[in-house]
Motif scaffolding. Structure first.
Motif, PDB file in Angstrom:
ATOM      1  N   UNK A 151       0.833  -1.211   0.000  1.00 34.84           N
ATOM      2  CA  UNK A 151       0.000   0.000   0.000  1.00 34.84           C
ATOM      3  C   UNK A 151       0.864   1.257   0.000  1.00 34.84           C
ATOM      4  N   UNK A 152       1.979   1.198   0.731  1.00 33.26           N
ATOM      5  CA  UNK A 152       2.894   2.348   0.784  1.00 33.26           C
ATOM      6  C   UNK A 152       3.496   2.600  -0.608  1.00 33.26           C
ATOM      7  N   UNK A 153       3.970   1.519  -1.259  1.00 39.87           N
ATOM      8  CA  UNK A 153       4.546   1.666  -2.601  1.00 39.87           C
ATOM      9  C   UNK A 153       3.478   2.106  -3.603  1.00 39.87           C
ATOM     10  N   UNK A 154       2.260   1.616  -3.414  1.00 39.83           N
ATOM     11  CA  UNK A 154       1.168   1.991  -4.313  1.00 39.83           C
ATOM     12  C   UNK A 154       0.905   3.498  -4.245  1.00 39.83           C
ATOM     13  N   UNK A 155       0.974   4.026  -3.045  1.00 38.80           N
ATOM     14  CA  UNK A 155       0.783   5.480  -2.889  1.00 38.80           C
ATOM     15  C   UNK A 155       1.907   6.246  -3.581  1.00 38.80           C
ATOM     16  N   UNK A 156       3.143   5.733  -3.446  1.00 39.64           N
ATOM     17  CA  UNK A 156       4.283   6.385  -4.104  1.00 39.64           C
ATOM     18  C   UNK A 156       4.144   6.302  -5.621  1.00 39.64           C
ATOM     19  N   UNK A 157       3.704   5.140  -6.115  1.00 40.27           N
ATOM     20  CA  UNK A 157       3.520   4.975  -7.562  1.00 40.27           C
ATOM     21  C   UNK A 157       2.449   5.923  -8.089  1.00 40.27           C
ATOM     22  N   UNK A 158       1.366   6.037  -7.348  1.00 40.36           N
ATOM     23  CA  UNK A 158       0.298   6.960  -7.776  1.00 40.36           C
ATOM     24  C   UNK A 158       0.799   8.392  -7.834  1.00 40.36           C
ATOM     25  N   UNK A 159       1.628   8.747  -6.862  1.00 35.88           N
ATOM     26  CA  UNK A 159       2.169  10.103  -6.844  1.00 35.88           C
ATOM     27  C   UNK A 159       3.080  10.344  -8.051  1.00 35.88           C
ATOM     28  N   UNK A 160       3.964   9.360  -8.330  1.00 39.95           N
ATOM     29  CA  UNK A 160       4.866   9.499  -9.483  1.00 39.95           C
ATOM     30  C   UNK A 160       4.082   9.479 -10.793  1.00 39.95           C
ATOM     31  N   UNK A 161       3.091   8.594 -10.890  1.00 43.29           N
ATOM     32  CA  UNK A 161       2.291   8.504 -12.116  1.00 43.29           C
ATOM     33  C   UNK A 161       1.544   9.816 -12.373  1.00 43.29           C
ATOM     34  N   UNK A 162       1.056  10.444 -11.304  1.00 41.15           N
ATOM     35  CA  UNK A 162       0.364  11.734 -11.452  1.00 41.15           C
ATOM     36  C   UNK A 162       1.321  12.811 -11.943  1.00 41.15           C
ATOM     37  N   UNK A 163       2.544  12.779 -11.416  1.00 45.78           N
ATOM     38  CA  UNK A 163       3.554  13.748 -11.849  1.00 45.78           C
ATOM     39  C   UNK A 163       3.903  13.541 -13.321  1.00 45.78           C
ATOM     40  N   UNK A 164       4.060  12.272 -13.710  1.00 44.33           N
ATOM     41  CA  UNK A 164       4.365  11.943 -15.119  1.00 44.33           C
ATOM     42  C   UNK A 164       3.235  12.431 -16.024  1.00 44.33           C
ATOM     43  N   UNK A 165       1.984  12.156 -15.615  1.00 47.37           N
ATOM     44  CA  UNK A 165       0.826  12.542 -16.429  1.00 47.37           C
ATOM     45  C   UNK A 165       0.734  14.075 -16.553  1.00 47.37           C
ATOM     46  N   UNK A 166       0.978  14.764 -15.465  1.00 50.78           N
ATOM     47  CA  UNK A 166       0.900  16.231 -15.496  1.00 50.78           C
ATOM     48  C   UNK A 166       1.926  16.803 -16.465  1.00 50.78           C
ATOM     49  N   UNK A 167       3.138  16.262 -16.424  1.00 43.02           N
ATOM     50  CA  UNK A 167       4.186  16.724 -17.350  1.00 43.02           C
ATOM     51  C   UNK A 167       3.811  16.432 -18.801  1.00 43.02           C
ATOM     52  N   UNK A 168       3.208  15.268 -19.025  1.00 44.29           N
ATOM     53  CA  UNK A 168       2.798  14.901 -20.381  1.00 44.29           C
ATOM     54  C   UNK A 168       1.713  15.849 -20.894  1.00 44.29           C
ATOM     55  N   UNK A 169       0.714  16.076 -20.068  1.00 46.69           N
ATOM     56  CA  UNK A 169      -0.388  16.948 -20.503  1.00 46.69           C
ATOM     57  C   UNK A 169       0.107  18.359 -20.806  1.00 46.69           C
ATOM     58  N   UNK A 170       1.085  18.772 -20.029  1.00 53.23           N
ATOM     59  CA  UNK A 170       1.619  20.125 -20.213  1.00 53.23           C
ATOM     60  C   UNK A 170       2.346  20.258 -21.545  1.00 53.23           C
ATOM     61  N   UNK A 171       3.036  19.170 -21.980  1.00 54.49           N
ATOM     62  CA  UNK A 171       3.875  19.258 -23.175  1.00 54.49           C
ATOM     63  C   UNK A 171       3.132  18.881 -24.458  1.00 54.49           C
ATOM     64  N   UNK A 172       1.999  18.184 -24.353  1.00 51.56           N
ATOM     65  CA  UNK A 172       1.287  17.720 -25.547  1.00 51.56           C
ATOM     66  C   UNK A 172       0.945  18.856 -26.517  1.00 51.56           C
ATOM     67  N   UNK A 173       0.417  19.993 -26.054  1.00 43.21           N
ATOM     68  CA  UNK A 173       0.112  21.081 -27.011  1.00 43.21           C
ATOM     69  C   UNK A 173       1.346  21.537 -27.794  1.00 43.21           C
ATOM     70  N   UNK A 174       2.505  21.582 -27.111  1.00 46.57           N
ATOM     71  CA  UNK A 174       3.731  22.001 -27.796  1.00 46.57           C
ATOM     72  C   UNK A 174       4.135  20.978 -28.855  1.00 46.57           C
ATOM     73  N   UNK A 175       4.042  19.685 -28.520  1.00 48.38           N
ATOM     74  CA  UNK A 175       4.388  18.640 -29.491  1.00 48.38           C
ATOM     75  C   UNK A 175       3.465  18.700 -30.699  1.00 48.38           C
ATOM     76  N   UNK A 176       2.171  18.853 -30.460  1.00 45.12           N
ATOM     77  CA  UNK A 176       1.201  18.940 -31.555  1.00 45.12           C
ATOM     78  C   UNK A 176       1.524  20.133 -32.450  1.00 45.12           C
TER      79      UNK A 176
END
Length: 550
Positions: free
Chosen positions: A350-375
């Motif tokens: 459960x502890x690692x799952x929380x860490x993974x969710x936090x990292x996955x959210x950070x990854x997703x936020x960075x992706x969403x931010x850069x997608x308009x520039x890539x397009x």
């Protein structure tokens, strides 16, 4: 970067050695001149399976050797993981023996084709029209977005946590399976343990137990035989003791006549002493001897239990039963402590799952931010490449499970023309469009990450005019950050090169050979003029060629 290529005894190549420089390198030649042979030889160095039919002279060894300058690739850790010596100028050699067997070496160390392919992925990317479908694959699309989003560090952290998470999950699954199996056996193990524990195995000495039982079970016959033995030894006048004393008296009378008689008398005396001791022991045993039915019954029951346990557990020693009891105790303890172990693992997961969710959210936020520039970048480059109406839409969908790429599903949607609908890239784009899209993506990536040497193999097929000029310009710009090769039929692209090689065939003693030559400036003018107007070079073609080169 690729600094040199040596090929010997491969296909139509007798022996060829060529050195390359940084920047944009152009390779041209007529159809069938042997450009594919060069790529085939290079593919062997990259880990492709060897084929004896590719060897020019089957009686001699085929050799393909490349040298790569890897100073800027940060590959020391990769070399270490592959157990290879790191060299700035790394030599990769592939040999095909006359027997058909092949060998591969990296810096003179023998390697497997798998390890060769792993390293080669970091050194050179051979890109042809057939490989444009790579841009439609999820993993590649994530690689592009994450390069622009600068997600490398957070993805490495995520990957490390995911590895631990999966490892703990496997451990939990094993424990849960073990628990199910142990619960089934628990009651039976507990019964067996209590059965062994009740008889206090550690205090049982089987040999003494059996001896006590035999004595009590045969007390009457033992008493009778002891009495007879005493009678034989001690009956007056006829007993062994009296007879022995009589014999000793006779020897005493003659003991002074010689040492041998004295010695016999002394031996009889010793026997007499021993017999006296035996009589005392017989008296003691007879006095101690008594019948005890209750004790006999207890001993009989204990022996019966022990023998039943021997038979049940297929052993013959008390120590074996003690070992089995210990093993049963461990199984019982394991079963009873399993819930604690499972709860502890679940807490860690459960502890690692929380860490993974936090990292996955950070990854997703960075992706969403850069997608308009890539397009935006993609659409701008594709417009220059003759696709002014091309539109991209990149969708991210959050998943409810973890993947190597985070918790996202990705979809590149493409629309080539006005009035049409967005569709999956692999369905919406033609082969020629995919080639231009891949070129656009590679050119964008070159601004964000250190790409390996890239070799474009006629990805300009079906393109001409101003678009080919723009493609050449993109390759030229990429070559400022990396080494770029372009195998091309288009003069507009060929003219952009920093260096220019020509592949051609020659006939030597009824044998056709493929050769590769670096062109001088004058030879480049002629080559590009022939690409413009054919073998019969005109003055206008020469002038056009010079114009392109300038």
């Amino acid at each position: 970067m690729l600094t040199s290529l040596y090929i010997k005894n491969y296909a139509l190549i007798d022996e060829l050695e060529v050195k390359f420089e940084n920047g944009l390198t152009i390779i041209t030649g007529e159809t069938g001149a042997g450009k594919s042979i060069l790529l085939g030889g290079l593919a062997l160095v990259l880990g492709k399976r060897a084929d004896l039919s590719q060897v020019k002279n089957s009686d001699e060894k085929c050799i393909i050797e490349t040298v790569f300058d890897v100073a800027n690739y940060d590959l020391k850790s990769l070399f270490k993981s592959l157990d290879l010596d790191y060299e700035v100028n790394t030599i990769i050699r592939r040999e095909i023996l006359p027997s058909g067997k092949s060998r591969a070496f990296i810096n003179d160390t023998p390697v497997t084709l798998d390890n060769l392919a792993i390293l080669s992925d970091y050194l050179i990317d051979v890109h042809s029209q057939h490989q444009t479908m790579q841009v439609t694959e999820d993993d590649y699309q994530f690689k592009v977005i994450d390069a622009l989003a600068k997600n490398q560090i957070v993805i490495e952290a995520y990957s490390g946590i995911l590895k631990d998470y999966k490892s703990l999950q496997k451990s939990l699954e094993k424990l849960q399976v073990s628990k199910t199996e142990l619960i089934k056996e628990h009651d039976y193990n507990l019964f067996l343990f209590k059965e062994l524990n009740e008889i206090q195995l550690e205090s049982i000495k089987l040999e003494e137990l059996e001896e006590q039982y035999e004595e009590l079970n045969n007390v009457e016959i033992i008493g009778e035989k002891l009495s007879i033995a005493k009678s034989i030894l001690n009956t007056e006048d006829v007993g062994v003791v009296d007879q022995l004393n009589a014999a000793k008296q006779e020897l005493t009378r003659i003991s002074s006549f010689g040492k041998s008689y004295e010695a016999l008398r002394e031996r009889l005396s010793s026997i007499n002493i021993e017999l006296d001791d035996i009589l005392v022991e017989l008296d003691n045993l007879e006095e101690k001897l008594s019948s005890d039915p209750r004790e006999l019954e207890r001993l009989s029951e204990q022996l019966r239990i022990v023998n039943n346990l021997f038979q049940k557990h297929s052993v013959s020693e008390i120590d074996d039963l003690i070992t089995i009891k210990t093993e049963l105790q461990n199984k019982i303890d394991d079963t009873e402590s399993l819930d604690d172990s499972i709860a502890d693992l679940e807490k860690k997961i459960h502890k690692l799952e929380a860490e993974l969710n936090q990292k996955a959210s950070e990854i997703r936020a960075n992706r969403k931010k850069i997608i308009p520039l890539l397009v935006s970048k993609l659409e701008a480059i594709l417009s220059d490449l003759g696709m002014p109406n091309a539109k991209f839409k990149i969708d991210l969908e959050e998943l409810n499970h973890f993947t190597p790429n985070g918790k996202d599903a990705i979809q590149f949607l493409f629309m080539a023309n006005k009035g049409s609908n967005f569709n999956e890239l692999k369905k919406a784009a033609s082969g020629g469009e995919l080639s231009r899209i891949m070129l656009a993506i590679k050119s964008i990536l070159a601004d964000y990450i250190q790409l390996p040497t890239i070799m474009f193999d006629e990805i300009d097929t079906g393109v001409s005019g101003e678009i080919s000029n723009k493609m050449g310009a993109i390759m030229k710009k990429m070559s400022q950050r990396m080494q770029v090769f372009a195998i091309t039929h288009l003069p507009q692209i060929a003219a952009k090169g920093d260096s220019h090689f020509k592949v051609f065939k020659t006939d030597k003693e009824d044998v056709t050979l493929t050769q590769l030559k670096k062109l001088s400036e004058d030879e480049r003018i002629v080559e590009i003029a022939q690409m413009l107007g054919g073998l019969n070079v005109t003055e206008s073609a020469m002038a056009h060629a010079k114009q392109l080169l300038n």
